[in-house]
Design a protein around this motif. Structure first.
Motif, mmCIF file in Angstrom:
data_model
loop_
_atom_site.group_PDB
_atom_site.id
_atom_site.type_symbol
_atom_site.label_atom_id
_atom_site.label_comp_id
_atom_site.label_asym_id
_atom_site.label_seq_id
_atom_site.Cartn_x
_atom_site.Cartn_y
_atom_site.Cartn_z
ATOM 1 N N THR A 69 30.825 62.246 51.646
ATOM 2 C CA THR A 69 32.112 62.364 50.962
ATOM 3 C C THR A 69 32.230 63.635 50.140
ATOM 4 O O THR A 69 33.159 63.790 49.370
ATOM 5 C CB THR A 69 32.347 61.138 50.053
ATOM 6 N N GLY A 70 31.256 64.546 50.280
ATOM 7 C CA GLY A 70 31.414 65.849 49.647
ATOM 8 C C GLY A 70 30.621 66.033 48.385
ATOM 9 O O GLY A 70 31.161 65.939 47.288
ATOM 10 N N GLY A 71 29.312 66.287 48.485
ATOM 11 C CA GLY A 71 28.473 66.494 47.304
ATOM 12 C C GLY A 71 28.812 67.789 46.598
ATOM 13 O O GLY A 71 29.247 68.763 47.211
ATOM 14 N N SER A 72 28.614 67.824 45.274
ATOM 15 C CA SER A 72 28.918 69.035 44.511
ATOM 16 C C SER A 72 27.830 70.091 44.686
ATOM 17 O O SER A 72 28.101 71.278 44.646
ATOM 18 C CB SER A 72 29.094 68.698 43.032
ATOM 19 N N SER A 73 26.574 69.670 44.855
ATOM 20 C CA SER A 73 25.464 70.581 45.141
ATOM 21 C C SER A 73 25.430 71.780 44.193
ATOM 22 O O SER A 73 25.522 72.923 44.608
ATOM 23 C CB SER A 73 25.513 71.061 46.596
ATOM 24 N N GLN A 74 25.324 71.513 42.905
ATOM 25 C CA GLN A 74 25.261 72.594 41.932
ATOM 26 C C GLN A 74 23.867 72.765 41.345
ATOM 27 O O GLN A 74 23.289 73.834 41.435
ATOM 28 C CB GLN A 74 26.273 72.339 40.806
ATOM 29 N N TYR A 75 23.308 71.714 40.783
ATOM 30 C CA TYR A 75 22.027 71.815 40.092
ATOM 31 C C TYR A 75 21.076 70.794 40.702
ATOM 32 O O TYR A 75 21.342 69.608 40.707
ATOM 33 C CB TYR A 75 22.215 71.591 38.593
ATOM 34 N N HIS A 76 19.953 71.251 41.219
ATOM 35 C CA HIS A 76 19.198 70.466 42.181
ATOM 36 C C HIS A 76 17.833 69.990 41.722
ATOM 37 O O HIS A 76 17.226 69.160 42.406
ATOM 38 C CB HIS A 76 18.995 71.296 43.460
ATOM 39 N N SER A 77 17.280 70.489 40.614
ATOM 40 C CA SER A 77 15.878 70.198 40.330
ATOM 41 C C SER A 77 15.641 69.753 38.894
ATOM 42 O O SER A 77 16.411 70.080 37.989
ATOM 43 C CB SER A 77 15.020 71.437 40.620
ATOM 44 N N ASP A 78 14.546 69.008 38.709
ATOM 45 C CA ASP A 78 14.015 68.652 37.399
ATOM 46 C C ASP A 78 12.496 68.733 37.506
ATOM 47 O O ASP A 78 11.931 68.713 38.612
ATOM 48 C CB ASP A 78 14.479 67.259 36.978
#
Length: 657
Positions: free
Chosen positions: A343-352
């Motif tokens: 449904t359309g991920g924002s994919s901005q900040y990916h890691s911790d």
């Protein structure tokens, strides 16, 4: 998810001190045409609806945000005020001098709901495209050399293109939009523009650069005032001065050291290249446990030079040497294989990052694969989500025994109550030694996104309540924080507040932010490292909530222009680093000049740290974060029209006794 509440920072800056946010009224805006040529008439009509009987409109105003236009009434930071004071709500705008562009006009009405009521406001926008017609005049500024040694003359020349009827050059002014030229020049924090030199006549002109600091100047501009022959009225044209590198006369310029646009605290560049480089979200750990390396993502190619559209790379940088290490590729895939479940991920900040086990968690650009990774090792896929998409950012416990993330699933079908998506919070146990999953994900809580107010209109950023921004308590993974994000008006109802707490078994689900959120907002919440408090931006100020008791405390009260946008909390919670999205004008690439300041939590005292170009949107937001020993604040600095760099400022002199 993108934080629409951050856009409200501008409203806080611009509103009159006596105004409050209107709760009942709304504005409708109409333009006589969506596209006009220069020379065509343009009428914008505003109406304030849903008001009570007997109220009156005090005045309207119109401005462009970050889009300079000729001859505005005045300039306030990045905003050109075009109209202010009209009470009719009907504006005949002259766009004959505007450049080809699509302009977003921001409109505001100030009104009294009754004779004795306080002044209220309501906002609206309209988009107008200006193109064609008579070519618009344009001031072209040239420099004799793009590099000058301090003390040597800087020679400028200018030409007004398509400006034949503006024949007489009355006066030329060189202005500095927010950048400090010399150590002796102290620009007040609330001043965005200062005059450097004024002269008359066309041709070239030399500027004295004695005492200028070694730096790259991005904020110089020329304002040339012309008069049509035989007329008294003048027209002012503005042109940006190209970037100029000023070299200090004694020592060579260090390419990894940058001078703050305001003040004297140096900015240390960790990266210095032509790519978009960004720190993780402020809720995530971005410094390695050794305090020497930081994690970031970048739009650079793969190590072998391969470029894949939409891909990013997960990287590590040595803050002392600048050495970069490639960790993993944040890949893209054909999401059509997921059908309705993508449904359309924002994919901005990916890691911790888990400092106790030196382990990262991250997900891919397509938002369906979740991985763990030890720096220097190989990625381990711990979960493949096929019936929804993973939201940003994921979280990992400090000892790397658990991962926390949320997935957005489609449904229930959008109607007047629901927005068409459901967020579900999951925990997943992992083996910190191998990074592999132990068992299946555990669902903590699910929340169908809903509309507020209930409406048959399509879901927009202004009418939904969602769920995102999941965080572990740093000292207890049984305690989880999440956010009810959305662009709706706050009305004081508990679910309509933003900051929420829940236990891993689904119990103790409650709002942390007080219900008195009406008329303001909480945003960009961060769990304090000691695990007892949650810190949040509170209408441009900084507040914290004690998790167990719910006790609210104002840590810092906003003082212009130190308006908090995002925050990072020091390991001992004695300090909060806050970023400012804007406040000091624009650089010549159109980036707002923002900055950092430091707040002492015990006293609320704020100390300005540095000013620099700030990214106008994700993923180039500043996002401050402390080093493990609390002596450095890392951040993302905008660079040019699409690039950004990692940087840090030293704060040891402030945080150490």
């Amino acid at each position: 998810m993108c934080d629409s509440q951050g856009l409200m920072i501008f409203a806080v800056l611009l509103c009159l001190s006596m105004a409050v946010v209107a709760q009942g009224a709304s504005m409708t805006v109409e333009a006589s045409a969506q596209a006009v040529k220069r020379g065509d008439p343009l009428t914008v009509t505003c109406k304030v609806a849903d008001r009570v009987e007997g109220d009156r409109v005090e005045h309207y105003m119109i401005w462009t945000q970050g889009q300079p236009v000729p001859n505005p009434l005045r300039v306030e930071g990045p905003n050109c005020i075009v109209v202010d004071g009209n009470r009719t709500g009907v504006f005949d705008l002259d766009v004959s001098l505007w450049q080809d562009a699509t302009y977003v006009l921001h409109l505001r009405a100030y009104y009294y709901a009754s004779k004795d009521a306080v002044l209220q406001r309501t906002d609206g926008t309209v988009t107008v495209k200006v193109a064609g017609g008579t070519p618009a005049p344009q001031l072209q500024v040239k420099v004799e050399s793009e590099q000058v040694t301090a003390g040597q003359p800087l020679t400028l020349s200018l030409e007004l293109l398509n400006g034949e009827r503006y024949g007489e050059l009355v006066e030329t002014t060189l202005v500095n939009r927010g950048q400090q030229l010399t150590d002796a020049q102290q620009i007040p924090l609330d001043q965005t523009e200062v005059v450097v030199d004024t002269w008359k006549g066309p041709g070239t002109h030399s500027i004295d650069t004695t005492g200028w600091r070694g730096q790259v100047l991005r904020c110089l501009a020329i304002q040339a005032r012309y008069r049509v022959a035989g007329q008294e009225q003048t027209t002012t044209w503005t042109g940006a001065v190209p970037r100029i590198t000023v070299i200090a006369p004694v020592a060579a310029t260090d390419p990894r050291l940058m001078t703050s646009y305001r003040g004297s605290r140096p900015i240390h560049l960790i990266t210095n290249d032509a790519y978009m480089n960004a720190f993780p979200y402020p809720t995530c750990q971005s410094w390695r446990n050794n305090g020497r390396e930081v994690f970031f993502e970048s739009d650079r190619p793969r190590p072998d030079g391969t470029v894949v559209k939409g891909e990013r790379q997960l990287m590590m940088a040595d803050v002392e040497t600048g050495k970069l290490t490639h960790l993993a590729t944040l890949g893209v895939e054909d999401t059509s294989i997921y059908g309705e479940f993508h449904t359309g991920g924002s994919s901005q900040y990916h890691s911790d990052y888990a400092p106790g086990a030196d382990l990262l968690v991250y997900y891919d650009m397509s938002s369906h694969h979740l991985y763990t990774l030890r720096p220097g090792g190989a990625p381990v896929e711990v979960f493949h989500e096929t019936q929804g998409y993973i939201g940003d950012p994921p979280a990992i416990s400090r000892d790397a025994t658990e991962i926390l993330y949320y997935v957005i699933f489609p449904g229930p079908k959008q109607n007047r109550y629901f927005a068409g998506m459901t967020s579900a919070i999951f925990t997943l146990r992992i083996d910190p030694a191998t990074g592999k999953a132990v068992g299946e994900p555990h669902m903590v809580y699910a929340y169908p996104w809903r509309k507020a107010p209930f409406t048959d209109a399509p879901r927009t950023a202004n009418n939904w309540i969602g769920l995102d921004h999941v965080q572990f308590c740093p000292t207890d993974t049984n305690r989880i924080m999440y956010a009810h994000e959305g662009g709706y008006s706050r009305n004081g109802e508990p679910e309509n507040t933003r900051v929420w707490h829940i236990k891993a078994d689904g119990s103790d689900n409650r709002s942390l932010a007080p219900a008195e959120e009406k008329g303001t907002y909480y945003t960009h919440e961060v769990y304090g490292p000691l695990g007892q408090h949650v810190y949040a931006v509170w209408g441009g100020s900084v507040a914290r909530f004690e998790v167990d008791s719910g006790r609210f405390e104002a840590v810092y009260k906003m003082e212009r222009p130190l308006v908090a946008g995002h925050i990072g909390v020091s390991p001992d919670e004695k300090w909060v680093a806050a970023d400012m999205h804007a406040g000091f004008g624009l650089d010549n690439d159109g980036n707002p000049i923002g900055g950092l300041f430091l707040v002492e939590t015990a006293t609320g005292k704020a100390t300005f740290l540095a000013a620099f170009p700030a990214g106008p949107g994700h993923p180039r937001h500043i996002h401050p974060n402390f080093s493990p020993d609390g002596t450095r604040v890392g951040f993302t600095m905008s660079d040019g029209r699409g690039g950004s760099q990692l940087a840090y400022v030293e704060v040891a002199d402030l945080v150490r006794p």
